[in-house]
Scaffold this active site. Structure first.
Site, short mmCIF file in Angstrom:
data_model
loop_
_atom_site.label_atom_id
_atom_site.label_comp_id
_atom_site.label_asym_id
_atom_site.label_seq_id
_atom_site.Cartn_x
_atom_site.Cartn_y
_atom_site.Cartn_z
N GLY A 11 0.78 -1.23 0.00
CA GLY A 11 0.00 0.00 0.00
C GLY A 11 0.81 1.28 0.00
N SER A 12 2.01 1.26 -0.58
CA SER A 12 2.78 2.51 -0.59
C SER A 12 2.11 3.54 -1.51
CB SER A 12 4.24 2.27 -0.98
OG SER A 12 4.36 1.93 -2.34
N ASN A 13 1.45 3.07 -2.58
CA ASN A 13 0.71 4.02 -3.43
C ASN A 13 -0.52 4.55 -2.70
OD1 ASN A 13 1.74 4.46 -6.31
ND2 ASN A 13 2.07 2.27 -6.01
N ASN A 106 -5.89 2.92 -12.84
CA ASN A 106 -4.91 1.96 -12.33
C ASN A 106 -3.52 2.54 -12.53
OD1 ASN A 106 -3.84 -0.59 -11.42
ND2 ASN A 106 -3.38 -1.10 -13.55
N HIS A 108 0.38 1.28 -13.30
CA HIS A 108 1.13 0.12 -13.78
C HIS A 108 2.62 0.48 -13.79
CE1 HIS A 108 1.68 -3.64 -15.96
NE2 HIS A 108 2.55 -3.00 -16.72
N ASP A 149 -4.80 -3.67 -18.62
CA ASP A 149 -3.80 -2.64 -18.99
C ASP A 149 -3.99 -2.04 -20.38
OD1 ASP A 149 -2.58 -3.22 -16.52
OD2 ASP A 149 -1.32 -4.76 -17.42
#
Ligand code: GRF
Length: 196
Positions: A11-13, A106, A108, A149
C-alpha cells in the site's frame, strides 16, 4: 472527489494518495480501502489513517454476481466517485466498470502499452523490461476497461534502466515515480483537465 483505493499489497501508493489528500495537494478524500487479502499491509495503513476498510473476496459469495453487487453497494454507500487501483491483484467485475465509466484508474509499473497484460505484474514486469534491453521504463496511470492494462493512458513518466539493474532495483526507481504521478493524475481528474 471521494476516492476508494483497491489494493492487495503493502500500500505505498495508497499511502502517497492519503498523504497528498492530507496535505491538500489533491482535492480528493480517500474514503475507503478495499482489499481481497486480509493480511495486506494496505489494510494496516488504512486503519492507522482511520479510513474505512473493506476486506472482500469473490469466494466469500455463492455467485460472482453477488460479490459484484455487494462491492457496488459498498462503493455507493460510501458515495465513491473514483476508484483507484493500486496493486489490486483481481480483475474488476464488469458491473463495477459499467457503474463507474472512465472513473476507475490503475497504476502500472512500466510504460504501457509495452509490458502490460495478463501476468505482467510485480517483478515479472521489471524482469521483462530488463530482458528486453530497453533503456527506459517508468510508470503509467490509465483508465481501467474490461481488459488488462489496455485503457486510455492518462499520465506516464519514465526512468532510466541501468545496466546493473535487477528487478528489485528497477522496481524501487519506478515506485518513486508512481508516488508522484498517481496523485498528479487524480489532481488533473479533479480539475477535469484529463479527457479520457
Ligand atoms: C505498484 O508497483 C503498482 O504499480 C502495481 O502494484 C504495486 C503496488 O505497490 N500495480 P504498493 O502496494 O502500492 O507499494
Amino acid at each position: 472527489m471521494r476516492v476508494a483505493v483497491f489494493a492487495s499489497g503493502s500500500g505505498s501508493n495508497f499511502q502517497s494518495l492519503v498523504d497528498s489528500s492530507n496535505d491538500g495537494s489533491i482535492d480528493a478524500e480517500i474514503v475507503l480501502c478495499v482489499s481481497n487479502l486480509e493480511s495486506a499491509g494496505v489494510l494496516v495503513r488504512a486503519r492507522k489513517e482511520h479510513i474505512e476498510t473493506l476486506f472482500i473476496r469473490s469466494d466469500q459469495f455463492k455467485k460472482e454476481g453477488e460479490f459484484s453487487k455487494s462491492l457496488l453497494d459498498n462503493l455507493r454507500h460510501n458515495e465513491v466517485d473514483l476508484v483507484a487501483l493500486a496493486g489490486y491483484m483481481k480483475k474488476i467485475p464488469s458491473l463495477i466498470i459499467q457503474a463507474f465509466p472512465n472513473r476507475i484508474i490503475n497504476i502500472h509499473p512500466a510504460l504501457l502499452p509495452d509490458f502490460g497484460g495478463k501476468g505482467m505484474y510485480g517483478a515479472y514486469v521489471h524482469r521483462a523490461v530488463i530482458d528486453s534491453g530497453a533503456t527506459l521504463s517508468g510508470a503509467t496511470v490509465h483508465i481501467v476497461d474490461e481488459e488488462y492494462d489496455t485503457g486510455t493512458i492518462l499520465v506516464q513518466r519514465s526512468v532510466p534502466v541501468l545496466k546493473a539493474d535487477t528487478p528489485k532495483s528497477l522496481a524501487a526507481r519506478v515506485l518513486k515515480v508512481e508516488h508522484q504521478i498517481y496523485p498528479e493524475a487524480i489532481r488533473l481528474l479533479v480539475r477535469d483537465e484529463l479527457q479520457p
